[in-house]
Enzyme design. Structure first.
Site, PDB file in Angstrom:
ATOM      1  N   GLU A  57       0.809  -1.228   0.000  1.00  0.00           N
ATOM      2  CA  GLU A  57       0.000   0.000   0.000  1.00  0.00           C
ATOM      3  C   GLU A  57       0.837   1.270   0.000  1.00  0.00           C
ATOM      4  OE1 GLU A  57      -0.603  -2.608   1.910  1.00  0.00           O
ATOM      5  OE2 GLU A  57      -2.718  -3.188   1.665  1.00  0.00           O
ATOM      6  N   PHE A  64     -11.691  -7.708  13.604  1.00  0.00           N
ATOM      7  CA  PHE A  64     -10.588  -8.115  12.742  1.00  0.00           C
ATOM      8  C   PHE A  64     -10.254  -6.996  11.748  1.00  0.00           C
ATOM      9  CE2 PHE A  64      -9.096 -10.266   8.780  1.00  0.00           C
ATOM     10  CZ  PHE A  64      -7.843 -10.605   9.264  1.00  0.00           C
ATOM     11  N   MET A  68      24.582   8.862   2.561  1.00  0.00           N
ATOM     12  CA  MET A  68      24.324  10.089   3.322  1.00  0.00           C
ATOM     13  C   MET A  68      24.553   9.867   4.810  1.00  0.00           C
ATOM     14  SD  MET A  68      23.804  13.191   2.858  1.00  0.00           S
ATOM     15  CE  MET A  68      22.889  13.815   1.462  1.00  0.00           C
TER      16      MET A  68
HETATM   17  C1  LIG Z   1      12.489   5.420   5.424  1.00  0.00           C
HETATM   18  C2  LIG Z   1      13.768   6.062   5.796  1.00  0.00           C
HETATM   19  N1  LIG Z   1      14.570   5.488   6.718  1.00  0.00           N
HETATM   20  C3  LIG Z   1      15.750   6.050   7.057  1.00  0.00           C
HETATM   21  C4  LIG Z   1      16.146   7.221   6.485  1.00  0.00           C
HETATM   22  C5  LIG Z   1      17.469   7.872   6.883  1.00  0.00           C
HETATM   23  N2  LIG Z   1      18.372   7.916   5.724  1.00  0.00           N
HETATM   24  C6  LIG Z   1      18.522   9.041   4.971  1.00  0.00           C
HETATM   25  S1  LIG Z   1      19.552   8.824   3.690  1.00  0.00           S
HETATM   26  C7  LIG Z   1      19.858   7.226   4.115  1.00  0.00           C
HETATM   27  C8  LIG Z   1      20.797   6.363   3.315  1.00  0.00           C
HETATM   28  C9  LIG Z   1      20.340   6.164   1.928  1.00  0.00           C
HETATM   29  O1  LIG Z   1      21.210   5.259   1.289  1.00  0.00           O
HETATM   30  P1  LIG Z   1      21.164   5.030  -0.265  1.00  0.00           P
HETATM   31  O2  LIG Z   1      19.769   4.804  -0.688  1.00  0.00           O
HETATM   32  O3  LIG Z   1      22.134   3.988  -0.629  1.00  0.00           O
HETATM   33  O4  LIG Z   1      21.573   6.437  -0.843  1.00  0.00           O
HETATM   34  P2  LIG Z   1      23.021   7.139  -0.881  1.00  0.00           P
HETATM   35  O5  LIG Z   1      23.026   8.147   0.218  1.00  0.00           O
HETATM   36  O6  LIG Z   1      24.052   6.095  -0.696  1.00  0.00           O
HETATM   37  O7  LIG Z   1      23.070   7.787  -2.216  1.00  0.00           O
HETATM   38  C10 LIG Z   1      19.141   6.886   5.272  1.00  0.00           C
HETATM   39  C11 LIG Z   1      19.208   5.572   5.947  1.00  0.00           C
HETATM   40  C12 LIG Z   1      15.267   7.810   5.551  1.00  0.00           C
HETATM   41  N3  LIG Z   1      15.536   8.982   4.967  1.00  0.00           N
HETATM   42  N4  LIG Z   1      14.096   7.201   5.210  1.00  0.00           N
END
Ligand SMILES: Cc1ncc(C[n+]2csc(CCOP(=O)(O)OP(=O)(O)O)c2C)c(N)n1
Ligand SMILES: [Mg+2]
Lengths: 586, 186
Positions: A52, A114, A485
């Site tokens: 969803e 439920f 990040m």
């Molecule tokens: C649902 C959710 N959980 C946790 C976060 C925290 N968070 C922000 S960026 C990130 C890492 C993202 O990694 P990736 O998708 O590999 O992107 P990159 O930064 O490596 O380009 C996280 C865990 C978030 N923004 N959203």
């Protein structure tokens, strides 16, 4: 009583009346009467998602790329709770969604039946408004009001919770014209004196800047045109928030790039040093302002926003104009042209010193990075993607992380509604379903989700949806094997304590694509990148593109939390200077 | 340095008591919407009074006493006004232009001399007696918050009390009224 319809029929008649062409949904016990109706009619196409949350983000992508409301249909209990993230995301980014949820029959409400949950209670803080319909004769009215609330003023999500017995019961249908929806607005009148005062400041400013946001996109294509004309007439420099990208052409020399935490040096310095800031449809978000008490200390501020509660919420402004960006910009332009024609012709001269200063900041080339012969730099990957797709009116969605910021920095948007990203909530897992919704709204167009390898796994199941409906979306993963990040923050703010930010086991994305019935492509060196990107664009099927990039690249420039705009980190050379205070901020 | 929006005068930073009055449709969940907005955004609720005031139009009046700076209270007003069932929101600072009333029911337990002393305090404070026994009485105290606070302080030291209080009600002095979008008095 001749003209009686069942609740389910009323819902679909109302959807038809509001011009709905497609809905994203997932069935369950409490919505089966509505699903009966789906199979009986042909006008509205239902897209079956795999989760969803995916339906919610797909509807967001549909809405943001089309300017029309997105509609979702999910069952009670877990169906509704799975929608909460998408509703909150839409609420934060002002995306119009109409969410219909099933509910247990009225006589069971409150008995812990439920798949019962207090859906209106749970979603109250993340919708503009919601309704639990307990009388079938109110259903038509609620449906019409729902569309009105979702689309009017600052757009946003609404939810209608319909108990199963109400879907079966017969009642009277009222058309939208018979229902008074207008009583709920407007509660606030547009201040007209603000326009005169604003124009006066505009004509006198020596160091102006336009700071535009998502409100311009929400106000429609014409508002973006009005913004562009206003920028041209005044010759003012313009910067944009993440959500506002595309309202003014990104490849235009008057555009300074995005501002804020990962904005350009010239945009942030111009914001800091300006004597006049014109905020058009943005909300002084903390990613933009940095430290609020050091934010643009010497400027007069004009704020144009349709939401009165945005005014003076974070930053106190000198002139507030509450209204639709298109109406207000048109008024400003008319006043400028009628009363200040000299200004319109001569302003290039008036602010030439300011442009000189800006060009000096531009010389810093704050988005530059070191090209690598062997490794694909993530910035390079987005640059090449842009170069190879810029001539075909592409639509870009993203996940959340470094890749999202690189996409915002390096992909140039010249039109509104081409850029769908989760800004306010920052929802990983947004981009793939949003790409699905975008592709549904824009058949035949190129839709690319610029993704991270961690984010994409959060709603990867929607690949199956893309394959089922032959939606040829492209998932362009900047695969750095890290939650980049998070790793970057740990490096810069947490003494390189890389706690749980590396994904030890990742799927083989090429095989994963194939398992879903899509195409998998991998690129791991810069020389093959163009060819592979072209291959991706060529195929008329969903693609997962596994772009293996340098693992530990950081996203710069960066204003660390708690710092003002003029204290940016431009690159690895100046990473010192992050305070203890800044660390506690997010 | 030129004039900037940050030269906020100190008045705006002062935390004060205000009364927020909202006219809302009396429908299920409306109080939860308003009170949820307060808790969700971290606004304070000191007291709350709500009841339907117009049965035909199904309008309720919610009165909330809150603490905040002028800027925060303005933000509260703008946020509450965004809620769909809310028609009007007014802010009343605590001053002479507005009438404020609260009501308290106080049950006092005591005997003999103590009971008599307590009764005298009630009489001095113009309370209305609603119930009397040889060991207790119930009075109704009416007035501004501080007046009721003072009264309760005095009587509490004499014996055991059970107290029930309403939130504040507020109404602007003079002939001015608040009207809905159709021009009807609210
Ligand atoms: C649902 C959710 N959980 C946790 C976060 C925290 N968070 C922000 S960026 C990130 C890492 C993202 O990694 P990736 O998708 O590999 O992107 P990159 O930064 O490596 O380009 C996280 C865990 C978030 N923004 N959203
Ligand atoms: Mg990553």
């Amino acid at each position: 009583m001749g003209n009686q319809l069942t609740g389910a029929e009323i819902v679909f008649k109302a959807l038809n009346d509001h011009g709905v062409e497609c809905i994203f949904g997932y069935p369950g016990g409490a919505v089966l009467p509505l699903y009966d109706e789906i199979s009986k009619q042909k006008k509205i196409k239902h897209f079956l998602v795999r989760h969803e949350q995916g339906a919610g983000h797909a509807a967001e992508g549909y809405a943001r790329s089309s300017g029309k409301p997105g509609v979702v249909l999910v069952t009670s209990g877990p169906g509704a709770t799975n929608m909460v993230t998408a509703l909150t995301d839409a609420y934060m980014d002002s995306v119009p969604l109409v969410c219909i949820t099933g509910q247990v029959p009225t006589h069971l409400i409150g008995t812990d039946a439920f798949q019962e949950c207090d859906t209106t209670g749970i979603t109250r803080p993340c919708t503009k408004h919601n309704w639990l319909v307990k009388d079938v004769n109110n259903l038509a009215e609620v449906m019409h009001k729902a569309f009105d609330v979702a689309m009017s003023g600052r757009p946003g999500p609404v939810l209608i919770d319909i108990p199963k017995d109400i879907q079966f019961q017969k009642g009277i249908y009222k058309s939208a014209d018979e229902v008074q929806t207008k009583i709920i607005r407007p509660k606030v009148k547009v201040e007209t004196t603000g326009i005169e005062k604003a124009v006066e400041l505009i004509t006198k400013s020596k160091k102006p800047i336009i700071y535009s946001g998502g409100g311009v996109i929400n106000a429609g294509k014409k508002a973006a045109d009005a913004l562009t004309e206003f920028t041209r007439v005044t010759n003012f420099p313009i910067t944009s928030t993440l959500q506002g990208l595309g309202a003014f052409p990104g490849s235009d020399p008057q555009f300074l790039g995005m501002l804020g935490m990962h904005g350009t040096y010239e945009a942030n310095n111009a914001m800091h040093e300006c004597d006049l800031m014109i905020n058009v449809g943005a909300r002084f978000d903390d990613r933009i302002t940095g430290r609020v008490d050091a934010f643009s200390p010497n400027s007069k501020k004009i704020h144009i926003d349709i939401d009165p509660s945005s005014i003076n919420k974070i930053v106190k402004v000198d002139i507030a104009i509450v209204g639709d960006c298109l109406t207000v910009l048109t008024d400003v332009l008319t006043t400028l042209k009628n009363k200040h024609s000299k200004f319109c012709n001569s302003n290039k001269e008036n602010i030439s010193n300011w442009w000189q200063q800006i060009n000096k900041w531009r010389q810093k080339k704050s988005l530059s990075y070191k090209f690598d012969e062997k490794l694909i730099m993530p910035q390079y990957a987005v640059e090449r993607l842009y170069e190879l797709t810029k001539n075909q009116d592409a639509f870009i969605t993203t996940e959340v992380g470094q890749h999202q910021m690189w996409a915002a920095q390096f992909y140039k948007f010249n039109k509104p509604n081409r850029w769908m990203t989760s800004g306010g909530l920052g929802t990983m897992g947004y981009g793939l379903p949003a790409a699905i919704g975008t592709q549904v709204a824009n058949p035949g167009k190129l839709v690319v989700d610029i993704a991270g390898e961690a984010s994409i796994l959060m709603n990867i199941q929607e690949m199956s949806t893309a394959v089922q409906y032959k939606l040829p979306i492209k998932i362009f993963i900047l695969n750095n094997q890290w939650m980049g990040m998070v790793r970057q923050w740990q490096e810069l703010l947490h003494e390189k304590n890389y706690s749980e930010s590396y994904t030890e086991a990742l799927p083989d994305f090429v095989k994963l694509a194939e398992a879903y019935g899509a195409i998998g492509i991998r690129a791991s060196n810069p020389k093959e990148l163009d060819e592979k990107i072209n291959e991706m664009i060529e195929v008329d099927r969903p693609v997962i593109f596994d772009c293996m990039v340098k693992k530990d690249e950081n996203c710069f420039p960066m204003i660390p939390s708690g710092k003002p705009h003029n204290e940016m980190i431009l690159g690895p050379e100046d990473e010192e200077g992050i305070t203890e205070e800044g660390k506690v901020l997010v | 340095m030129s004039k900037s929006a940050y030269e906020i005068d100190q008045n705006q930073k002062k935390i004060e008591r205000y009364v927020v009055v909202a006219w809302v449709d009396n429908e299920a969940g409306v109080l939860a919407r308003v009170s949820g907005l307060f808790s969700g955004r971290g606004y304070n609720i000191e007291s709350l009074a709500v009841s339907e005031v117009d049965h035909d139009r199904k309008i309720s009046r919610i009165t909330i006493a809150t603490l905040g700076t002028q800027a925060v209270v303005k933000q509260i007003q703008a946020q509450v006004l965004k809620l769909v069932p809310v028609h009007k929101v007014n802010i009343y600072p605590i001053n002479d232009e507005t009438i404020f009333r609260e009501l308290a029911l106080v049950k006092f337990l005591g005997e003999g001399k103590v009971l008599e002393t307590a009764k005298q305090i009630c009489i001095d404070n113009k309370c209305q007696f609603l119930d009397k026994t040889s060991k207790s009485f119930i009075v109704q105290a009416l007035g501004r918050r501080t007046e009721i606070d003072d009264f309760i302080k005095k009587i509490k030291v004499l014996g055991q009390v059970s107290i029930s209080r309403t939130g504040a009600l507020a109404m602007k002095k003079g002939s001015e009224t608040v009207k809905d979008n159709k021009g009807q008095v609210l």
